[in-house]
Structures are given as C-alpha cells and as structure tokens.
Write a protein that holds these residues in place. Structure first.
Motif, mmCIF file in Angstrom:
data_model
loop_
_atom_site.group_PDB
_atom_site.id
_atom_site.type_symbol
_atom_site.label_atom_id
_atom_site.label_comp_id
_atom_site.label_asym_id
_atom_site.label_seq_id
_atom_site.Cartn_x
_atom_site.Cartn_y
_atom_site.Cartn_z
ATOM 1 N N THR A 180 0.836 -1.219 0.000
ATOM 2 C CA THR A 180 0.000 0.000 0.000
ATOM 3 C C THR A 180 0.859 1.252 0.000
ATOM 4 N N LEU A 181 1.972 1.213 0.724
ATOM 5 C CA LEU A 181 2.862 2.368 0.815
ATOM 6 C C LEU A 181 3.415 2.748 -0.561
ATOM 7 N N SER A 182 3.887 1.765 -1.331
ATOM 8 C CA SER A 182 4.462 2.060 -2.654
ATOM 9 C C SER A 182 3.388 2.494 -3.641
ATOM 10 N N TRP A 183 2.198 1.873 -3.565
ATOM 11 C CA TRP A 183 1.093 2.313 -4.428
ATOM 12 C C TRP A 183 0.723 3.774 -4.120
ATOM 13 N N ASN A 184 0.705 4.107 -2.847
ATOM 14 C CA ASN A 184 0.402 5.487 -2.458
ATOM 15 C C ASN A 184 1.455 6.458 -2.987
ATOM 16 N N ALA A 185 2.720 6.021 -2.954
ATOM 17 C CA ALA A 185 3.796 6.869 -3.474
ATOM 18 C C ALA A 185 3.580 7.156 -4.955
ATOM 19 N N LEU A 186 3.161 6.104 -5.723
ATOM 20 C CA LEU A 186 2.899 6.294 -7.147
ATOM 21 C C LEU A 186 1.719 7.247 -7.360
ATOM 22 N N MET A 187 0.636 7.047 -6.600
ATOM 23 C CA MET A 187 -0.546 7.914 -6.757
ATOM 24 C C MET A 187 -0.228 9.358 -6.374
ATOM 25 N N LYS A 188 0.590 9.522 -5.333
ATOM 26 C CA LYS A 188 1.008 10.866 -4.932
ATOM 27 C C LYS A 188 1.804 11.533 -6.050
ATOM 28 N N SER A 189 2.626 10.707 -6.739
ATOM 29 C CA SER A 189 3.412 11.220 -7.859
ATOM 30 C C SER A 189 2.505 11.742 -8.969
ATOM 31 N N TYR A 190 1.462 10.972 -9.306
ATOM 32 C CA TYR A 190 0.516 11.412 -10.338
ATOM 33 C C TYR A 190 -0.205 12.704 -9.923
ATOM 34 N N ILE A 191 -0.581 12.794 -8.654
ATOM 35 C CA ILE A 191 -1.234 14.012 -8.150
ATOM 36 C C ILE A 191 -0.304 15.209 -8.335
ATOM 37 N N HIS A 192 0.980 15.014 -8.000
ATOM 38 C CA HIS A 192 1.977 16.089 -8.092
ATOM 39 C C HIS A 192 2.054 16.651 -9.510
ATOM 40 N N PHE A 193 1.931 15.763 -10.506
ATOM 41 C CA PHE A 193 2.040 16.191 -11.902
ATOM 42 C C PHE A 193 0.682 16.482 -12.546
ATOM 43 N N GLY A 194 -0.400 16.399 -11.755
ATOM 44 C CA GLY A 194 -1.725 16.718 -12.275
ATOM 45 C C GLY A 194 -2.327 15.653 -13.161
ATOM 46 N N HIS A 195 -1.841 14.404 -13.073
ATOM 47 C CA HIS A 195 -2.347 13.300 -13.889
ATOM 48 C C HIS A 195 -3.427 12.546 -13.106
ATOM 49 N N ALA A 196 -4.625 13.101 -13.089
ATOM 50 C CA ALA A 196 -5.706 12.530 -12.276
ATOM 51 C C ALA A 196 -6.073 11.125 -12.725
ATOM 52 N N GLU A 197 -6.137 10.894 -14.037
ATOM 53 C CA GLU A 197 -6.511 9.558 -14.532
ATOM 54 C C GLU A 197 -5.485 8.510 -14.114
ATOM 55 N N GLY A 198 -4.204 8.912 -14.042
ATOM 56 C CA GLY A 198 -3.168 7.991 -13.573
ATOM 57 C C GLY A 198 -3.419 7.546 -12.149
ATOM 58 N N VAL A 199 -3.906 8.466 -11.311
ATOM 59 C CA VAL A 199 -4.244 8.125 -9.916
ATOM 60 C C VAL A 199 -5.360 7.091 -9.883
ATOM 61 N N LEU A 200 -6.437 7.368 -10.632
ATOM 62 C CA LEU A 200 -7.615 6.492 -10.593
ATOM 63 C C LEU A 200 -7.297 5.105 -11.151
ATOM 64 N N LYS A 201 -6.487 5.040 -12.209
ATOM 65 C CA LYS A 201 -6.110 3.741 -12.781
ATOM 66 C C LYS A 201 -5.196 2.971 -11.833
ATOM 67 N N SER A 202 -4.279 3.685 -11.172
ATOM 68 C CA SER A 202 -3.388 3.036 -10.206
ATOM 69 C C SER A 202 -4.190 2.464 -9.040
ATOM 70 N N PHE A 203 -5.214 3.188 -8.610
ATOM 71 C CA PHE A 203 -6.072 2.720 -7.512
ATOM 72 C C PHE A 203 -6.770 1.409 -7.896
ATOM 73 N N GLU A 204 -7.255 1.365 -9.146
ATOM 74 C CA GLU A 204 -7.913 0.137 -9.613
ATOM 75 C C GLU A 204 -6.923 -1.024 -9.685
ATOM 76 N N ARG A 205 -5.705 -0.763 -10.218
ATOM 77 C CA ARG A 205 -4.676 -1.808 -10.292
ATOM 78 C C ARG A 205 -4.301 -2.306 -8.905
ATOM 79 N N MET A 206 -4.190 -1.372 -7.979
ATOM 80 C CA MET A 206 -3.834 -1.705 -6.594
ATOM 81 C C MET A 206 -4.846 -2.678 -5.992
ATOM 82 N N GLN A 207 -6.130 -2.401 -6.215
ATOM 83 C CA GLN A 207 -7.173 -3.274 -5.658
ATOM 84 C C GLN A 207 -7.201 -4.630 -6.358
#
Length: 738
Positions: A79-106
């Motif tokens: 969960t920690l590494s997935w969160n790091a990736l999602m935080k990275s997408y947020i930082h760069f404004g890539h919202a769809e990357g966050v949502l897709k990463s969340f789905e992959r994580m689950q």
C-alpha cells in the motif's frame, strides 16, 4: 553502531532519510547516485519503504518517468508504494493515472488506506467528476474510514465544494466530530466560488460563534463571497473587521481580495483608496484596478494607472495590456493604442493570448480604424469566433454591411462556427442593408442552433425584418416569443413608426400597457413619432403629460421627439416652449424646429432659427441644410440657396448628397438658370438619378430649352426607358418648340 554491522533495515532507513533530503533540495543528481547504491545493495528487492522514498524523490525533482519506472521495477509492492505512485501522479496533475493506479492496486489484492482514498478524492476533484467522487465516497463509507480519518472527510468536503455539490459538502461537514479551520475554509470557499454569498457569510458567523478564529485564507474566501453581493454596508463592516484584526498589514492576498471586492461591486473610489494605502503592490493588484476602470468606461483612469504601474517598475502582462487597450477604445485614444500595439509586437505576445488579440481588434474597431483591425485579424496565427465577431460588429456598427457580410463569409471559410453574438451582428447588418434574403437564411441558422428562444436574438430578428420592410414577418417572430420584454415591444413599435404604420404603433402601445409592460423613453419616442405622422396633437399632449409625470422630460432623445411632434402637428409655439426647456439642445432638436417652420411655409422663421442655431455654436448637419435649401426653393431664393449650398462643404465640411443637388437643380430650373443647372450636374460627385432628370425636363418645358431637354430626356431613358412622365414632358417640349 559500526557501519560494518548495519543490517539491511538500517541501510534502508539511512537511504530513505538521504533521499528525503535530496527531494527537499530537488537534487536529482545526488538522488541518482543514492539510487545506484541502493540497486547495488539489492535493497529494492526486499524493502518497499526504500522504493517509495525513491518514487517520492524523483517526483519532487520533476522526473515522473523515472518515478514510474522505479515503481515498476519494485519486486515488492505494498500500500505504501502504491500510495507513493498515486502521490506522484497528483503532483504532476495526472488525475486519470491516480484512478487507474487505484484500480490496479485493488486488483492485485492490496487494501487502500486513508492516503489512498485521499489521493483518489483529489483526482476526482481535478477531473471535475462529482459522480466518480460520490462513488469513492460510498467506497470510503463501506471501509469505515470516515469514522477514523479527519483528513479524508476534509478532502471530501473540499472536493464537493469545488465541484459545486454543496449539499453533499454540508452533509459531510455536519458529520464531523471536530470541525477545524481547514474544513470551515473548504466549506466557505465552496459557497463563495459558486455564488452562495449569504451561506458563506452565515458560515463565518457560525464558526466565530463556536470560538473558531478565521485566518487570512478565510477572509479571502469571504471577500470573494461579498464581491457577488450588492451590499455596501456589509462590505464596510467586513473591511473594518479585517483592518481591526491586522489582516491588511499581514497578508497581501487579503488586501488584494478586498480591492477586488470593491472593484467588482463598482465602488471604485473605495477601491482606489485601498490601493493607495497598501504597503505592497503586485501585478495582480494593478490588474484588478486597471480592469475595474476599463470595464466601467473610465478609460482615462485606466490609462493613468497603466502609466503609473510602468513608472513603478512593473512589466505589464497580457491581461493588463488587454485592459489598457480597452481603456484606449473607450477614449478613442488611438495613438496610445498604437503605442501598446507596438509593445505587444515587440514582445511577440499577439499570437500567445487570444484575449489580448481580441482587445487589440476591439480597440481599433472602437476607434473606427477597421482596416487596422482587419490587418490584426489576418496576422493572428489562430482566429476564434470572438476575434471575427469583433470585426463583424465594427463593420455593422459603422454601417458597412457589405464588409460585415464578407467577414462573415471568410469566418466560415476559416472553419469557425458563428456564435449567438456573431449572428446578432450579421442580422444587424442585414437590417441596415435591407438584405431580406440573407436575413431569412440567418433566421434559419438561428433556428438550427436552437437560439430561437433567445430573447436578444429574437428582438434583433424583429428589428431586422422591420428594417427590411417586412413588418408581417417581424410580427410573426414577436408573436412566437414565449416571453417578451420592453425591448421586444420597442423593436416592434419603433419599426412600425419608421415605416409610417401609425395605427399599428398605437395598437401595440395599448396591448403593451394591457400586459403590464412599463414603457420607457424609447417606447415614447416611437409613439410620439406616430402622433406626429398622424397630426394627432391631442394624443401627443396626453403623452407629454405622462412623460412629465414619470420624470422623463430631461431625456434628450424624448425632448427632441416632443419638439418634432409639436412641430409636425403645426403647434410651433408649443414646440418652441418645449425646445427652450431642453437641458441639451442638439442638432436633432434644432432640425425639428426648423423643419416645423418649413412645413408651415414660414421661410423667414426657418432662417431666423438657423441663424440662432449657429450663434449657439451648434454645427448643422445634412438634414439642416436640406430643410434650409427647401425653404429657399419655396421662396425662389436663388442667391441665398447658392450661398448655403457652398457653405455646406466650404464652411462646415459636409459633402452634399443627391437630395441637396436635386433641391438646387429644381430651384435653378424653375428660375431659368439652366446654365447653372448644367454646372451643378457636372460638379456632382455621384451619378444623377431619374427624379433629377425629370425635374430638369419639366423646367425645360417652361423655358423652351430644347437642347437641354433632349439631353435630360436621353439620360432619363438610360435609367428607365419606360418612364411615362419623361415621354409626356418631352412631347410637351416638342409641342412648345413647334
């Protein structure tokens, strides 16, 4: 502890701390060296904590591709590494990357925690998807995270507030066990952003009642809320509270927001006072003040502030330049506008900002330099509907309908779809030009675009059909309106009045009043015109009384209409009485008075009033001289008419039109001055018309000038070879010759 005895966990912790330092300093080179050491020791294969630190370091150094690659290279995900990736997408404004990463994580079996949902809620806010946000909210609720994480609830409030789903935001807010300053600010900002000013102010009072002290961020949002209200006393109270708590000295954002509030409410004196007293000025505060003056037509003040801003060392951005150009347009200060244009060209800004380009176009249009505006338009790398419309509107306003039509055609060739404003401008051009066919085509376009119910468009259609001499179609459009306003009625009434359909004017007026529409000055002008046409001075007097009761007698337009009505009804003493009470005696009111005496055949009074007009330093226009020349014609004053005719161009710079020449030819012909008639014809800067040649032919009949009669007859036939009057008059000339 000796380094030799360090465990992999010790190394991982040390490297993670070092990577955090690199991230804080954005030192990607040192971070890359540490990454190599981590890889050499094989720590990424066993420790996701180090991998997450690497992802975070690359993210904060602006290297998204490297951050993603580190994540994919990890052999251990959690969960920690997935969160790091999602935080990275947020930082760069890539919202769809966050949502897709969340789905992959689950899908890979990892359970999201509070941070996972936090990033997903922020992503939903970024893509402005309230529905996806609600889905995340439902999922959070099922995981019972709402009960344990104040941050997740705060993020939900912020998301719903930004997306305008304020009932949802309020519901989450009310469910909080503890409401802190951040959550209050999120709720207040939502109400302020979406125009719920009273709600925002209510939140401020409620939070203060609960002992919560607002900060500068709170006050910025409250000031934004107040900018939508038309309540000066509330503004002053808020201003006093802000000053009392020291926010003006401590926060430039609060001072700028206070300035913006006063500007948006139109309290520009107060805004200037705030601006003059702030200790720190920035480009935003200058922009707000200059825009405020320009938007409300204070061009001189806008340009003064623009000059002061540059003197204080600020370089104007595109917004300031656009506002300053608007000020130039208000003042018709073309020299200053050209100066700003040179600055724009020097900094290569024209192709970068469409608002600036359109402001430059609009400035040239308002200054009447339409060729310059067209040059600017053609130089733009990207033209939009607004830029084409600005030029079309300029040509339509200046009466150059042909150019307006050509620009409309080129706009469509350019692949730009006209908007409602474009269609309004072209419809206006159709009315001015009397182009019914094109008007009908545009009407069809209006219906295709679903603009049939737009009241402004409908009113313009009514006006267009009236001006094209098609009142029945205008009435059809009017009658099809689901709702109308006083402008709709005025378009119909004024149109009927212009066409001389006086009975329809009065019928419309009665119906308008029966439907409880209050007439305004424009309505009364149309009704008075109808009374004048009918010679209905009794009805005109009743209207005069109604206008006086409503306090509209100070309106220059109405005053001139009253003078015109009394004059045309032959009530010259009353016309003069009204004329003397006018606050502004313009050329229109003088013309009405002069024309009234001309209508009665009182040429002596025509000349007296004309001389008085000149003594009052009112410049006569083409209408004035047409009335005066007609009066000369009636009395056979050949010498005087010549003097007035010459004075038109030589003294007053007015180029005589066909009607003035016809009047002179008629007078000279009837008095036997056919040589001077020939001279007048030769000096005419345009082609003569049929009426003029028939007038000359009629004069030749009495004077027996066969050669000129033959010339007039041939010219008349070249214009209309079936004109009966020309044949009759020529036969009479021939009979007299024999």
């Amino acid at each position: 502890m000796q380094i030799a005895s360090w465990t992999s966990l010790d190394y991982a912790h040390a490297f993670a701390v070092s990577l955090k330092v690199c991230a804080n300093h954005k030192d990607a080179r040192r971070g890359l060296d540490i990454h190599g050491e981590i890889f050499r020791l094989g720590l990424m294969e066993t420790n996701s904590y180090v991998g997450s630190a690497l992802v975070d370091m690359y993210t904060r150094c602006g290297l998204l591709a490297q951050a993603k690659q580190v994540f994919e290279d990890l052999t251990v995900h959690d969960t920690l590494s997935w969160n790091a990736l999602m935080k990275s997408y947020i930082h760069f404004g890539h919202a769809e990357g966050v949502l897709k990463s969340f789905e992959r994580m689950q899908l890979t079996g990892f359970l999201p925690d509070a941070n996972s949902f936090l990033y997903n809620i922020k992503a939903c806010s970024m893509i402005r998807s309230a529905q996806r946000g609600r889905n995340k909210h439902a999922q959070i609720g099922s995981d019972k995270l709402l009960e344990t994480s104040i941050y997740v609830r705060g993020a939900l409030i912020d998301m719903y507030a930004k997306l305008g789903a304020l009932p949802n935001a309020q519901k989450v807010f009310d469910s909080l066990p503890v409401q802190n300053l951040v959550t209050w600010n999120s709720l207040i900002s939502g109400y302020a952003e979406h125009g719920y000013s009273e709600k925002a102010l209510g939140c401020l009072k409620e939070m203060q009642a609960k002992g919560m002290i607002p900060n500068s961020i709170t006050m910025v949002y409250i000031l934004k809320a107040c900018s939508h209200m038309n309540d000066f006393s509330e503004c002053l109270k808020l201003h006093a509270e802000i000053a009392r708590k020291g926010f003006l000295e401590d926060s430039v954002h609060v001072a700028t927001s206070l300035l913006d509030m006063y500007v948006k409410q139109g309290f520009l004196v107060k805004a200037q006072e705030i601006f003059d007293n702030v200790t720190v000025r920035n480009i935003l505060s200058w922009t707000i003040l200059i825009a405020g003056y320009a938007d409300r037509g204070y061009g001189e003040k806008a340009l003064y502030c623009f000059g002061r801003m540059q003197q204080e060392g600020f370089t104007p951005d595109t917004t300031v330049l656009a506002c300053s150009l608007k000020g130039c347009g208000c003042l018709k200060a073309v020299d200053k506008g050209i100066e700003i244009h040179v600055e724009v060209e020097r900094r290569s800004l024209l192709g970068q900002d469409s608002a600036l380009a359109n402001a430059l176009l609009d400035m040239y249009v308002k200054c009447g330099l339409l060729a310059h505006a067209q040059e600017v338009l053609y130089e733009l790398p990207h033209r939009d509907a607004a830029s084409w419309t600005a030029l079309i509107a300029g040509y339509a306003e200046n009466g150059d309908s042909k150019e307006a039509f050509e620009c409309f055609r080129l706009m469509q060739v350019d692949g730009i779809n006209p908007n409602a404003v474009t269609l309004l401008c072209v419809l206006k051009a159709c009315g001015n030009y009397g182009d019914l066919i094109r008007g009908l085509e545009l009407h069809s376009e209006v219906e295709r675009k679903g603009l049939k119910g737009d009241l402004t468009v409908a009113n313009t259609l009514v006006d267009m059909y009236i001006k094209c001499g098609y009142p029945s179609k205008a009435r059809d459009v009017f009658d099809s309106l689901p709702t109308c306003d006083v402008v709709s009625w005025n378009a119909l009434i004024s149109g009927y009045a212009e066409l001389g359909h006086s009975e329809e004017v009065l019928a419309c007026f009665e119906k308008m009043q029966a439907q409880d529409f209050a007439p305004d000055a424009v309505t009364y002008v149309g009704i008075l015109k109808a009374c004048a046409s009918m010679g209905a001075d009794i009805s005109g007097r009743e209207l005069h009384g109604e206008i006086a009761r409503k306090g509209l007698t100070t309106c220059v337009l109405l005053g001139s209409a009253l003078v015109d009505m009394y004059a045309k009804c032959g009530q010259l003493p009353k016309a003069e009485e009204v004329f003397e009470t006018l606050s502004v005696q313009d050329v229109v009111s003088w013309n009405s008075l002069i024309a009234g005496y001309a209508q009665l055949g009182d040429s002596r009074r025509v000349f007296i009033v004309f001389d008085k007009m000149l003594l009052e330093n009112v410049k006569p226009d083409m209408v004035t001289f047409l009335v005066v020349l007609t009066a000369c014609n009636c009395r056979g004053l050949v010498k005087e008419s010549g003097t007035y005719f010459a004075a038109m161009s030589k003294v007053f710079g007015i180029v005589p039109v066909l009607e003035h020449h016809s009047c002179m030819i008629n007078l000279l012909g009837r008095n036997g001055n056919l040589n001077r008639v020939a001279a007048v014809i030769k000096e005419m800067p345009f082609c003569s018309n049929l009426v003029m040649w028939v007038t000359i032919l009629n004069a030749c009949k009495f004077l027996g000038n066969f050669s000129m009669a033959r010339e007039a007859f041939q010219n008349a036939l070249s214009l209309d070879d079936s004109h009966g009057a020309a044949y009759v008059l020529m036969s009479q000339v021939l009979a007299n010759e024999n």
